[in-house]
Motif scaffolding. Structure first.
Motif, PDB file in Angstrom:
ATOM      1  N   ARG A  63      21.387  70.303  97.118  1.00 18.93           N
ATOM      2  CA  ARG A  63      20.761  69.272  97.355  1.00 18.93           C
ATOM      3  C   ARG A  63      21.056  68.492  98.630  1.00 18.93           C
ATOM      4  O   ARG A  63      20.565  67.870  99.057  1.00 18.93           O
ATOM      5  N   GLY A  64      22.408  68.770  98.844  1.00 22.02           N
ATOM      6  CA  GLY A  64      23.105  68.036  99.863  1.00 22.02           C
ATOM      7  C   GLY A  64      22.659  68.751 101.201  1.00 22.02           C
ATOM      8  O   GLY A  64      22.331  68.013 102.114  1.00 22.02           O
ATOM      9  N   VAL A  65      22.713  69.925 101.121  1.00 25.01           N
ATOM     10  CA  VAL A  65      21.731  70.802 102.358  1.00 25.01           C
ATOM     11  C   VAL A  65      20.583  70.135 102.768  1.00 25.01           C
ATOM     12  O   VAL A  65      20.171  70.135 103.889  1.00 25.01           O
ATOM     13  N   LYS A  66      19.694  70.081 101.562  1.00 27.15           N
ATOM     14  CA  LYS A  66      18.135  69.603 101.642  1.00 27.15           C
ATOM     15  C   LYS A  66      18.103  68.363 102.408  1.00 27.15           C
ATOM     16  O   LYS A  66      17.295  67.987 103.040  1.00 27.15           O
ATOM     17  N   GLU A  67      18.980  67.730 101.901  1.00 26.68           N
ATOM     18  CA  GLU A  67      19.082  66.093 102.361  1.00 26.68           C
ATOM     19  C   GLU A  67      19.529  65.918 103.852  1.00 26.68           C
ATOM     20  O   GLU A  67      18.953  65.342 104.435  1.00 26.68           O
ATOM     21  N   ARG A  68      20.269  66.929 104.075  1.00 29.23           N
ATOM     22  CA  ARG A  68      20.918  66.835 105.308  1.00 29.23           C
ATOM     23  C   ARG A  68      19.733  67.249 106.478  1.00 29.23           C
ATOM     24  O   ARG A  68      19.520  66.962 107.381  1.00 29.23           O
ATOM     25  N   ILE A  69      19.105  68.366 105.865  1.00 27.87           N
ATOM     26  CA  ILE A  69      17.860  68.926 106.674  1.00 27.87           C
ATOM     27  C   ILE A  69      16.914  67.887 106.987  1.00 27.87           C
ATOM     28  O   ILE A  69      16.356  67.754 108.150  1.00 27.87           O
ATOM     29  N   GLY A  70      16.587  67.194 105.902  1.00 24.39           N
ATOM     30  CA  GLY A  70      15.653  65.907 106.024  1.00 24.39           C
ATOM     31  C   GLY A  70      16.061  64.901 107.106  1.00 24.39           C
ATOM     32  O   GLY A  70      15.028  64.418 107.782  1.00 24.39           O
ATOM     33  N   LYS A  71      17.224  64.792 107.093  1.00 24.15           N
ATOM     34  CA  LYS A  71      17.647  63.681 107.992  1.00 24.15           C
ATOM     35  C   LYS A  71      17.794  64.209 109.565  1.00 24.15           C
ATOM     36  O   LYS A  71      17.452  63.331 110.518  1.00 24.15           O
ATOM     37  N   VAL A  72      17.973  65.494 109.735  1.00 25.93           N
ATOM     38  CA  VAL A  72      18.344  65.954 110.968  1.00 25.93           C
ATOM     39  C   VAL A  72      17.173  66.227 111.867  1.00 25.93           C
ATOM     40  O   VAL A  72      16.826  66.436 112.991  1.00 25.93           O
ATOM     41  N   ALA A  73      16.272  66.685 110.959  1.00 29.13           N
ATOM     42  CA  ALA A  73      14.740  67.139 111.459  1.00 29.13           C
ATOM     43  C   ALA A  73      14.482  66.179 112.356  1.00 29.13           C
ATOM     44  O   ALA A  73      13.409  66.571 113.156  1.00 29.13           O
ATOM     45  N   ARG A  74      14.335  64.904 112.180  1.00 25.08           N
ATOM     46  CA  ARG A  74      13.724  63.980 112.839  1.00 25.08           C
ATOM     47  C   ARG A  74      14.126  63.621 114.118  1.00 25.08           C
ATOM     48  O   ARG A  74      13.453  62.846 114.761  1.00 25.08           O
ATOM     49  N   SER A  75      15.193  64.093 114.518  1.00 28.69           N
ATOM     50  CA  SER A  75      15.741  64.034 116.078  1.00 28.69           C
ATOM     51  C   SER A  75      15.636  65.168 116.821  1.00 28.69           C
ATOM     52  O   SER A  75      15.232  66.238 116.304  1.00 28.69           O
ATOM     53  N   MET A  76      16.097  65.290 118.068  1.00 25.24           N
ATOM     54  CA  MET A  76      16.199  66.299 118.876  1.00 25.24           C
ATOM     55  C   MET A  76      17.681  66.636 118.993  1.00 25.24           C
ATOM     56  O   MET A  76      17.952  67.798 119.608  1.00 25.24           O
ATOM     57  N   ALA A  77      18.618  66.270 118.232  1.00 28.39           N
ATOM     58  CA  ALA A  77      20.057  66.528 118.164  1.00 28.39           C
ATOM     59  C   ALA A  77      20.228  67.977 117.801  1.00 28.39           C
ATOM     60  O   ALA A  77      19.849  68.777 116.965  1.00 28.39           O
ATOM     61  N   PRO A  78      21.135  68.710 118.646  1.00 30.84           N
ATOM     62  CA  PRO A  78      21.233  70.019 118.305  1.00 30.84           C
ATOM     63  C   PRO A  78      22.165  70.090 117.075  1.00 30.84           C
ATOM     64  O   PRO A  78      22.918  69.423 116.666  1.00 30.84           O
ATOM     65  N   VAL A  79      22.103  71.223 116.251  1.00 33.23           N
ATOM     66  CA  VAL A  79      22.511  71.376 114.977  1.00 33.23           C
ATOM     67  C   VAL A  79      23.153  72.750 114.913  1.00 33.23           C
ATOM     68  O   VAL A  79      22.801  73.796 115.379  1.00 33.23           O
ATOM     69  N   LEU A  80      24.399  72.685 114.234  1.00 30.10           N
ATOM     70  CA  LEU A  80      25.185  73.874 114.241  1.00 30.10           C
ATOM     71  C   LEU A  80      25.349  74.098 112.349  1.00 30.10           C
ATOM     72  O   LEU A  80      25.638  73.287 111.778  1.00 30.10           O
ATOM     73  N   VAL A  81      24.566  75.275 112.209  1.00 28.40           N
ATOM     74  CA  VAL A  81      24.833  75.760 110.726  1.00 28.40           C
ATOM     75  C   VAL A  81      25.859  76.542 110.435  1.00 28.40           C
ATOM     76  O   VAL A  81      25.812  77.860 111.184  1.00 28.40           O
ATOM     77  N   ARG A  82      26.874  76.214 109.826  1.00 30.90           N
ATOM     78  CA  ARG A  82      27.908  77.231 109.472  1.00 30.90           C
ATOM     79  C   ARG A  82      27.827  77.692 108.116  1.00 30.90           C
ATOM     80  O   ARG A  82      27.336  76.993 107.088  1.00 30.90           O
ATOM     81  N   GLY A  83      28.151  78.805 107.612  1.00 27.07           N
ATOM     82  CA  GLY A  83      28.444  79.412 106.539  1.00 27.07           C
ATOM     83  C   GLY A  83      28.762  81.003 106.394  1.00 27.07           C
ATOM     84  O   GLY A  83      28.721  81.669 107.588  1.00 27.07           O
ATOM     85  N   GLU A  84      29.018  81.695 105.380  1.00 27.93           N
ATOM     86  CA  GLU A  84      29.165  82.994 105.291  1.00 27.93           C
ATOM     87  C   GLU A  84      28.329  83.655 105.381  1.00 27.93           C
ATOM     88  O   GLU A  84      27.201  83.381 105.487  1.00 27.93           O
ATOM     89  N   SER A  85      28.461  84.971 105.498  1.00 27.29           N
ATOM     90  CA  SER A  85      27.354  85.976 105.721  1.00 27.29           C
ATOM     91  C   SER A  85      26.486  85.989 104.598  1.00 27.29           C
ATOM     92  O   SER A  85      27.090  86.099 103.258  1.00 27.29           O
ATOM     93  N   GLY A  86      25.310  86.039 104.943  1.00 25.63           N
ATOM     94  CA  GLY A  86      24.259  86.309 103.765  1.00 25.63           C
ATOM     95  C   GLY A  86      24.071  84.961 102.905  1.00 25.63           C
ATOM     96  O   GLY A  86      23.465  85.079 101.929  1.00 25.63           O
TER      97      GLY A  86
END
Length: 483
Positions: free
Chosen positions: A164-187
């Protein structure tokens, strides 16, 4: 241009230089917008108190303060206007600060008027359609009501707190042009997150170009990213566009950004800062309008300290960070994940999806699943292929690193092959042993091992990940991307 019968968009321009202010006003008036102008922060805020605007364009440095102050004040009052900040040439830190403070986008002075018109139109479109990315009130605020965006978010299966936190973050950042760095383990599904950001943004109708940075030979990186002119290198028989040109008006997803060599990092930084690229063999730069989303399984902060990654590029890419949780931190999502994965696998195979028993779900809950969602998908693929009934049984043994095969298992030449009880597990074990042997003999150089086995780099990366082969250093958590 504004649509006929639609309200005329209203834009506020804030700049203390009269000539530039007039240039921006005339440019916007020709586009059919209503324009108000201010030369100071005080004048700008007075106009904002009097009316609502569709977009605000402000210079960073003003006689009575910074444009950043205006942006922060608008944010504190939760105003709807999207704000575009103009910064001096080379002021990368100012641009990053503005984006972190909530600016929709930034422009570097001297401003390219074509890019200026494009960015302003995008900001107005985003203000007019808040449902695309802006969270509304209520517990479901993170899910945009946009069909394409909603569909992309649905692929991120799970209702755990972490997801839910990831989806909320997506909803917030999608509205701007700010570069996004997605971090996470393989897979873990970093590309799915990037696709969801794109689908929930005002760029959803534009292209989404995914690039696996680690799969491109170093000698071809510049041509692949920025394009090349005919004759610029051996074999260049015609002009070709690069990834930046192909992603115009959309999103450029740079997967495994940490694998880029330092010389290419420098060129990428300039392209991102200046919004322009120069094709190999060309003397002219061309403006490119793209949003950058990058991903990595590495600790880029540590790589910066070790001198393997440029600090200025790291800060430019890491304006907004989204961390995708590993599966072990959201095991409550396993039933939903299994159901969704089985439905898709079965549909692709043209068969009905079988049911997972409670016993199998308990087994999966107890299994470490170091390969995260990708490993779970491989397990279910194999289980469905070997299934002979409506209820699925998952064999978890092959997912662990298999022990070395006994010497007597190798049949002498001409002898009949031993028929295994589990053909897929047997083949996986044989393939794994061959890959490990080739990697060891090439000192774990994947390129050399791939050439020795007649595979492409992409193919060997996929097999290493699928068979959970641990390799030294950065390869241990390697994540291939099939695009």
């Amino acid at each position: 241009m504004p649509q006929q019968n639609a309200p005329t968009p209203h834009v506020l321009v804030v700049d203390d230089e009269p000539d530039l202010r007039t240039l921006y006003e005339l440019t916007l008036l020709r586009e059919g917008y209503r324009v108000d102008a201010a030369g100071t922060l005080a004048e700008a805020w007075h106009l904002l108190e009097q009316a609502k605007f569709d977009a605000v364009i402000t210079d960073m440095r003003l006689p009575d303060g910074l444009g950043l102050e205006l942006l922060q004040r608008m944010g504190a009052q939760q105003r709807a206007e999207r704000c575009v900040v103009m910064t001096a040439y080379g002021s990368a830190e100012n641009a990053v600060d503005a984006l972190k403070a909530g600016a929709f986008d930034y422009l570097t002075k001297p401003v390219d008027l074509k890019q200026f018109r494009t960015v302003v139109a995008a900001a107005i479109a985003e203000t007019a359609t808040p449902e695309r990315g802006r969270p509304a009130a209520g517990p479901r605020s993170a899910v945009p009501e946009r069909t394409q965006g909603g569909s992309a978010l649905q692929r991120l299966v799970g209702d755990s707190a972490a997801m839910r936190g990831v989806k909320e973050r997506i909803g917030k950042v999608a509205r701007s042009m700010a570069p996004v760095l997605v971090r996470g383990e393989s897979g873990t599904g970093k590309e799915l997150v990037a696709r969801a950001i794109h689908a929930c943004s005002h760029r959803a109708e534009g292209p989404f170009i995914a690039v696996n940075c680690s799969a491109i030979p170093e000698t071809l990186l510049e041509a692949e990213f920025f394009g090349a002119r005919k004759g610029s290198y051996t074999g260049a028989s015609a002009d070709r566009e690069g990834y930046f040109q192909a992603a115009r008006g959309g999103t450029l997803f740079l997967d495994e950004i940490g694998d880029l060599p330092l010389p290419m990092q420098s060129k990428l930084l300039r392209a991102i800062q200046e919004r322009s690229v120069r094709a190999l063999g060309s003397t002219q730069e061309e403006a490119v309008d793209v949003r950058i989303v990058s991903a990595t399984h590495k600790d880029l902060g540590a790589d910066v300290q070790a001198g393997r990654f440029r600090q200025d590029l790291f800060y430019r890419l890491n304006v907004i960070e989204i961390v995708v949780p590993p599966l072990r931190e959201r095991r409550e999502d396993l039933p939903q994940l299994c159901e969704a994965l089985l439905a898709r696998i079965a549909q692709e195979a043209g068969m009905s999806a079988p049911r997972l028993s409670e016993q199998v779900l308990r087994q999966l809950q107890a299994h470490p699943l170091p390969g995260n969602v990708r490993e779970l998908e491989n397990l279910l693929h194999r289980a469905l292929a070997l299934s002979d009934g409506s209820q699925l049984q998952v064999d978890l043994a092959p997912c662990a690193a298999p022990a070395a095969a006994p010497a007597e298992s190798a049949a002498p030449a001409g002898a009949p092959a031993v028929v295994p009880n589990d053909l897929q597990a047997y083949l996986d074990q044989q393939e794994r042993e061959i890959l490990v042997k080739a990697l060891r003999e090439t000192n774990f150089n994947r390129t050399a091992a791939a050439q020795r086995l007649g595979l492409s780099l992409r193919q060997i990366r996929y097999r290493i990940a699928r068979l959970a082969i641990a390799t030294p250093g950065s390869d241990e958590a390697d994540e291939p991307t099939v695009t």
